[in-house]
Design a protein around this motif. Structure first.
Motif, PDB file in Angstrom:
ATOM      1  N   ARG A   1      -9.903   6.607  -5.583  1.00  6.29           N
ATOM      2  CA  ARG A   1     -10.613   5.466  -4.955  1.00  6.29           C
ATOM      3  C   ARG A   1     -10.823   5.524  -3.380  1.00  6.29           C
ATOM      4  N   VAL A   2     -11.430   6.789  -3.396  1.00  3.74           N
ATOM      5  CA  VAL A   2     -11.727   7.296  -1.937  1.00  3.74           C
ATOM      6  C   VAL A   2     -12.654   5.887  -1.108  1.00  3.74           C
ATOM      7  N   HIS A   3     -12.189   5.826   0.039  1.00  6.32           N
ATOM      8  CA  HIS A   3     -12.826   4.703   0.819  1.00  6.32           C
ATOM      9  C   HIS A   3     -14.528   5.394   1.330  1.00  6.32           C
ATOM     10  N   HIS A   4     -15.334   5.454   0.345  1.00  2.00           N
ATOM     11  CA  HIS A   4     -16.625   5.753   0.584  1.00  2.00           C
ATOM     12  C   HIS A   4     -17.572   5.211  -0.091  1.00  2.00           C
ATOM     13  N   ARG A   5     -18.532   4.865   0.417  1.00  2.00           N
ATOM     14  CA  ARG A   5     -19.597   3.906  -0.201  1.00  2.00           C
ATOM     15  C   ARG A   5     -20.374   4.462  -1.336  1.00  2.00           C
ATOM     16  N   GLY A   6     -20.954   5.958  -1.152  1.00  2.00           N
ATOM     17  CA  GLY A   6     -21.492   6.454  -2.054  1.00  2.00           C
ATOM     18  C   GLY A   6     -21.141   6.944  -3.125  1.00  2.00           C
TER      19      GLY A   6
ATOM     20  N   SER B   1     -10.780  -2.457  -8.585  1.00  2.00           N
ATOM     21  CA  SER B   1      -9.700  -1.910  -8.554  1.00  2.00           C
ATOM     22  C   SER B   1      -9.954  -0.343  -9.545  1.00  2.00           C
ATOM     23  N   GLU B   2     -10.985  -0.025 -10.275  1.00  2.00           N
ATOM     24  CA  GLU B   2     -11.528   1.037 -10.949  1.00  2.00           C
ATOM     25  C   GLU B   2     -11.602   2.244 -10.061  1.00  2.00           C
ATOM     26  N   PRO B   3     -11.459   3.464 -10.562  1.00  2.00           N
ATOM     27  CA  PRO B   3     -11.499   4.600  -9.726  1.00  2.00           C
ATOM     28  C   PRO B   3     -12.964   4.670  -9.364  1.00  2.00           C
ATOM     29  N   ASN B   4     -13.471   5.594  -8.564  1.00  2.00           N
ATOM     30  CA  ASN B   4     -14.560   5.679  -8.093  1.00  2.00           C
ATOM     31  C   ASN B   4     -15.393   6.274  -9.267  1.00  2.00           C
ATOM     32  N   PRO B   5     -16.915   6.014  -9.600  1.00  2.40           N
ATOM     33  CA  PRO B   5     -17.474   6.618 -10.354  1.00  2.40           C
ATOM     34  C   PRO B   5     -17.854   7.835 -10.343  1.00  2.40           C
ATOM     35  N   ASN B   6     -17.810   8.388  -8.826  1.00  7.00           N
ATOM     36  CA  ASN B   6     -18.355   9.502  -8.303  1.00  7.00           C
ATOM     37  C   ASN B   6     -17.176  10.249  -7.797  1.00  7.00           C
TER      38      ASN B   6
END
Length: 519
Positions: free
Chosen positions: A419-424, A451-456
């Motif tokens: 869950r990196v703090h990253h918009r994109g 709370s889900e993992p980042n999609p990218n």
């Protein structure tokens, strides 16, 4: 007798297995790491941070074109460059430091990077930055140093492809000086000019021309850039001032030109600018003194510089102070370490200091090895192999040999931050059929709060890392630990290449399946 011996051997074997299991639980990646793959991952990260019109060979395919009107309001073309971290602002000072680090890595370890098959990608990452700096340097005494601003940008959680926040551009000039960013940009361009000299001599000369003008500009019109551009304060405040950047730029210009005027600048300003007076325990986008000191320590080995021995020795003393502080071999003022052995400077994005230290320690150890020397610290004498081993320990901690059992390099190993703090990275990909516009607050509601993992997967990003107790929370809102920056990863490129080469010479590494895309 046979039975007793068998029982004794069985007990010994059981004890060994228990101890091994405990070690594996605590440090699950104690086996050798695939540094070649880590290097490949690190260079993918820079493609994820690109702004502007993406090229046909873009490998990170969840990104798309963005920032295509940057500079339009001010009548200048500022399309391109890099977003520095998880937001959508282009900050010139950390961007320039990133390119300086990448160029330095390629100069020191170009052969090793090439052996790993990543030299072309390294040069592409550097040129993406230098092309932008050429655009941003519109006049001899004008440099555009920021596009967008942190205040409005942080109101929104949007992909860069959807940006609705301000894209106002900010510049420094003779009436609004900014010697730090002019100096660092000059250093980046000078370092890159050395790299391109053989393959693209015209481009190399262009880079050097801009570097020389920027250094002259920064030196002639001295002033702190964040006093001219106050919007930069709170994001990249220049705490150390601009004198270290001017020394830093001069030493890179000396390396690029071999002109005594640049060498003399660093020698003559050694005391007044703090080069021989500041003893540092960090090297960062803000503080460049250690880099200058290590360069000058290396010059002592050249016969033509013996006449400057008195001043060079003062620079060397400060360089040794930094290396010894990282090794915990000063009597006072050593760098703090976590219980797991990680260097610890401060809470927010501590990994930048770790990565930078690993890079400098590696360069320094190779310098000592080449000259058959040892380092004399206040507590002990150490050889180059010991210094390199400690640098390796920091990299191995990053890749998984740590109490949390997690790789802090995203995409590497079986367990890494999700869950990196990253918009994109945290919003569904624009470039894979999800081109519906995502508004300012919609991004916060649907993606930031999830709370889900980042999609990218932001492959190759080095996140801020654990606290001083080795504890880490994989939560998107935990920006102090979960945000990655370009200058974090840039420092690792050279170290990964050096470790990869060392591994090829002395051992084998764990083979892992390449991870190029999240889908």
């Amino acid at each position: 007798m046979k039975t007793g011996k068998l029982e004794k051997n069985t007990w010994s074997l059981t004890l060994c297995l228990v101890l091994l299991s405990l070690i594996t639980i605590t440090f699950p990646f104690c086996e050798s790491f695939n540094y070649g793959q880590a290097l490949s991952h690190s260079l993918l990260y820079f493609e994820a941070q690109r702004s502007g019109h993406l090229p046909f060979n873009q490998r990170v395919n969840w990104r798309h074109h963005s920032g295509l009107t940057d500079g339009l309001e001010q009548g200048v073309d500022l399309v391109g460059g890099y977003y520095d971290a998880g937001d959508n602002v282009k900050f010139g000072l950390p961007m320039a430091f990133t390119i300086t680090l990448l160029s330095w890595a390629a100069l020191e370890y170009g052969e090793q990077i090439a052996d790993a098959g990543e030299y072309v990608h390294t040069m592409e990452a550097i040129k993406w930055g230098t092309d932008y700096f050429i655009k941003a340097h519109t006049e001899p005494n004008v440099l555009w140093v920021e596009v967008g601003d942190g205040e409005t940008d942080h109101y929104c959680w949007q992909r860069p492809e959807d940006m609705t926040t301000s894209r106002r551009a900010y510049k420094i000039d003779k009436n609004n000086p900014g010697s730090e960013v002019a100096g660092e940009t000059a250093a980046a361009l000078a370092a890159a000019s050395i790299l391109f000299r053989r393959t693209n001599p015209h481009y190399s000369q262009l880079l050097l021309h801009h570097a020389q003008q920027l250094f002259e500009f920064g030196d002639k019109f001295k002033g702190k850039y964040d006093e001219s551009i106050e919007i930069a304060k709170g994001y990249y405040t220049s705490v150390s001032g601009y004198k270290d950047e001017l020394l830093w730029a001069a030493i890179w210009l000396y390396r690029a030109t071999q002109k005594d005027e640049y060498l003399n600048y660093v020698l003559e300003n050694a005391h007044d600018f703090g080069g021989t007076t500041w003893a540092m325990t960090e090297f960062s986008w803000d503080v460049k003194y250690v880099g200058v000191q290590i360069f000058f320590e290396q010059l002592l080995m050249e016969e033509k510089h013996k006449k400057h021995e008195v001043i060079l020795n003062k620079y060397r003393e400060k360089a040794e102070y930094y290396i010894c502080s990282c090794l915990n071999l000063n009597k006072v003022n050593n760098v703090e370490r976590t219980p797991g052995g990680l260097l610890y400077i401060r809470q927010w994005n501590n990994m930048q200091y770790v990565a930078n230290a690993a890079f400098l320690l590696t360069i320094y150890s190779d310098h000592l090895l080449a000259n058959n020397q040892k380092l004399h610290c206040q507590k002990n004498e150490v050889g180059p192999n010991e210094i390199f081993a400690f640098a390796k320990s920091q990299v191995d901690y990053i890749l998984g040999s740590n109490p949390m059992g997690i790789s802090y390099l995203v995409g590497y190993g079986p367990k890494f931050p999700q869950r990196v703090h990253h918009r994109g990275a945290s919003i569904k990909s624009y470039n894979k059929g999800n081109m519906d516009f995502i508004g300012c607050t919609q991004g916060y509601e649907n993606w930031y709060e999830s709370s889900e993992p980042n999609p990218n997967i932001l492959i190759g990003a080095l996140v801020g890392g654990p606290d001083n107790k080795d504890l880490f929370k994989d939560e998107r809102r935990n920006y102090e630990q979960m945000e990655a920056c370009t200058y974090n990863t840039a420092a690792l490129v050279g170290v990964f290449a050096r470790l990869y080469n060392s591994q090829l010479e002395g051992g084998v590494y764990k083979d892992e399946k390449p991870l190029l895309d999240s889908n």
